[in-house]
Write a protein that holds these residues in place. Sequence first.
Motif, PDB file in Angstrom:
ATOM      1  N   ILE A  65       0.875  -1.166   0.000  1.00  0.00           N
ATOM      2  CA  ILE A  65       0.000   0.000   0.000  1.00  0.00           C
ATOM      3  C   ILE A  65       0.914   1.217   0.000  1.00  0.00           C
ATOM      4  N   THR A  66       0.731   2.097  -0.975  1.00  0.00           N
ATOM      5  CA  THR A  66       1.567   3.280  -1.107  1.00  0.00           C
ATOM      6  C   THR A  66       0.698   4.521  -0.991  1.00  0.00           C
ATOM      7  N   VAL A  67       1.128   5.452  -0.135  1.00  0.00           N
ATOM      8  CA  VAL A  67       0.432   6.715   0.070  1.00  0.00           C
ATOM      9  C   VAL A  67       1.331   7.805  -0.497  1.00  0.00           C
ATOM     10  N   TYR A  68       0.854   8.484  -1.533  1.00  0.00           N
ATOM     11  CA  TYR A  68       1.650   9.499  -2.214  1.00  0.00           C
ATOM     12  C   TYR A  68       1.421  10.867  -1.581  1.00  0.00           C
ATOM     13  N   SER A  69       1.730  10.965  -0.304  1.00  0.00           N
ATOM     14  CA  SER A  69       1.652  12.231   0.415  1.00  0.00           C
ATOM     15  C   SER A  69       2.931  13.022   0.136  1.00  0.00           C
ATOM     16  N   LYS A  70       3.061  14.189   0.776  1.00  0.00           N
ATOM     17  CA  LYS A  70       4.262  15.006   0.575  1.00  0.00           C
ATOM     18  C   LYS A  70       5.514  14.160   0.799  1.00  0.00           C
ATOM     19  N   GLU A  71       5.487  13.360   1.849  1.00  0.00           N
ATOM     20  CA  GLU A  71       6.536  12.373   2.085  1.00  0.00           C
ATOM     21  C   GLU A  71       5.933  11.005   1.762  1.00  0.00           C
ATOM     22  N   LYS A  72       6.353  10.404   0.654  1.00  0.00           N
ATOM     23  CA  LYS A  72       5.790   9.133   0.187  1.00  0.00           C
ATOM     24  C   LYS A  72       5.898   8.065   1.269  1.00  0.00           C
ATOM     25  N   GLN A  73       4.790   7.345   1.496  1.00  0.00           N
ATOM     26  CA  GLN A  73       4.739   6.276   2.494  1.00  0.00           C
ATOM     27  C   GLN A  73       4.529   4.952   1.765  1.00  0.00           C
ATOM     28  N   TYR A  75       4.131   0.837   2.425  1.00  0.00           N
ATOM     29  CA  TYR A  75       3.876  -0.202   3.417  1.00  0.00           C
ATOM     30  C   TYR A  75       3.821  -1.549   2.712  1.00  0.00           C
ATOM     31  N   ASP A  76       4.835  -2.380   2.951  1.00  0.00           N
ATOM     32  CA  ASP A  76       4.827  -3.736   2.412  1.00  0.00           C
ATOM     33  C   ASP A  76       4.004  -4.610   3.345  1.00  0.00           C
ATOM     34  N   ASN A  99       7.205  -0.557   7.017  1.00  0.00           N
ATOM     35  CA  ASN A  99       7.400   0.584   6.135  1.00  0.00           C
ATOM     36  C   ASN A  99       8.811   0.589   5.554  1.00  0.00           C
ATOM     37  N   GLU A 100       9.127   1.602   4.762  1.00  0.00           N
ATOM     38  CA  GLU A 100      10.418   1.648   4.073  1.00  0.00           C
ATOM     39  C   GLU A 100      11.595   1.803   5.036  1.00  0.00           C
ATOM     40  N   ASP A 101      11.327   2.247   6.291  1.00  0.00           N
ATOM     41  CA  ASP A 101      12.380   2.365   7.297  1.00  0.00           C
ATOM     42  C   ASP A 101      12.522   1.101   8.143  1.00  0.00           C
ATOM     43  N   GLY A 102      11.717   0.089   7.873  1.00  0.00           N
ATOM     44  CA  GLY A 102      11.778  -1.160   8.611  1.00  0.00           C
ATOM     45  C   GLY A 102      10.913  -1.186   9.863  1.00  0.00           C
ATOM     46  N   ALA A 103      10.114  -0.142  10.075  1.00  0.00           N
ATOM     47  CA  ALA A 103       9.244  -0.098  11.254  1.00  0.00           C
ATOM     48  C   ALA A 103       7.961  -0.881  10.976  1.00  0.00           C
ATOM     49  N   ARG A 104       7.564  -1.690  11.946  1.00  0.00           N
ATOM     50  CA  ARG A 104       6.319  -2.460  11.822  1.00  0.00           C
ATOM     51  C   ARG A 104       5.140  -1.580  12.174  1.00  0.00           C
ATOM     52  N   CYS A 105       4.040  -1.834  11.501  1.00  0.00           N
ATOM     53  CA  CYS A 105       2.811  -1.101  11.758  1.00  0.00           C
ATOM     54  C   CYS A 105       1.624  -1.962  11.334  1.00  0.00           C
ATOM     55  N   ARG A 106       0.464  -1.448  11.608  1.00  0.00           N
ATOM     56  CA  ARG A 106      -0.766  -2.138  11.216  1.00  0.00           C
ATOM     57  C   ARG A 106      -1.603  -1.137  10.418  1.00  0.00           C
ATOM     58  N   ASP A 124      -1.403   2.588  11.965  1.00  0.00           N
ATOM     59  CA  ASP A 124      -1.137   2.511  13.402  1.00  0.00           C
ATOM     60  C   ASP A 124       0.296   2.084  13.682  1.00  0.00           C
ATOM     61  N   PHE A 125       1.070   2.973  14.298  1.00  0.00           N
ATOM     62  CA  PHE A 125       2.393   2.656  14.822  1.00  0.00           C
ATOM     63  C   PHE A 125       2.276   2.624  16.341  1.00  0.00           C
ATOM     64  N   ASN A 126       3.332   2.210  17.045  1.00  0.00           N
ATOM     65  CA  ASN A 126       3.305   2.139  18.500  1.00  0.00           C
ATOM     66  C   ASN A 126       3.133   3.503  19.158  1.00  0.00           C
ATOM     67  N   ASP A 127       3.642   4.564  18.517  1.00  0.00           N
ATOM     68  CA  ASP A 127       3.637   5.881  19.141  1.00  0.00           C
ATOM     69  C   ASP A 127       2.848   6.941  18.373  1.00  0.00           C
TER      70      ASP A 127
END
Length: 139
Positions: A65-73, A75-76, A99-106, A124-127
């Motif tokens: 899932i790719t979000v083309y916001s100002k900073e592209k997000q 999510y594999d 995500n592209e930085d290796g952080a897990r999320c839902r 949703d991230f932890n913080d």
Amino acid sequence: MKKSAVTFAFVLFFFVFMTEISFGQVVKLKSTALAMKVKNDDNRWSDWSDWESTSVLIVADDSRITVYSKEKQVYDIIENEGKKTDSDGDDVLTFSCINEDGARCRLRLIKRNSQNGEAQLYVDFNDMKWVYNLELLET
């Protein structure tokens, strides 16, 4: 307006169906608004921010899932956790992602059955959490 809601419901159903059987169907959505919340120093969640108007392209397929916001997000998808119906009667499709930085999320794609089939994408991230209100792009 009614035709748009029916089309949206059909495409959302198609997206859910295609994601579950991994045919690689690409679905394009557009955000109309964004809200956020963060975890404070005392480990409590802040209130949701006010809605901010947005117009961001979101592209989903069976693996990303790719979000083309100002900073592209990006999510594999690690795991499709399946579809459930929550206590409000809304359909919720949940994905465990990285995500592209290796952080897990839902990521949760929610179809609001009680509100004319509106949809939202929660990240949703932890913080930190954010949510996009969505509309389907005509294909």
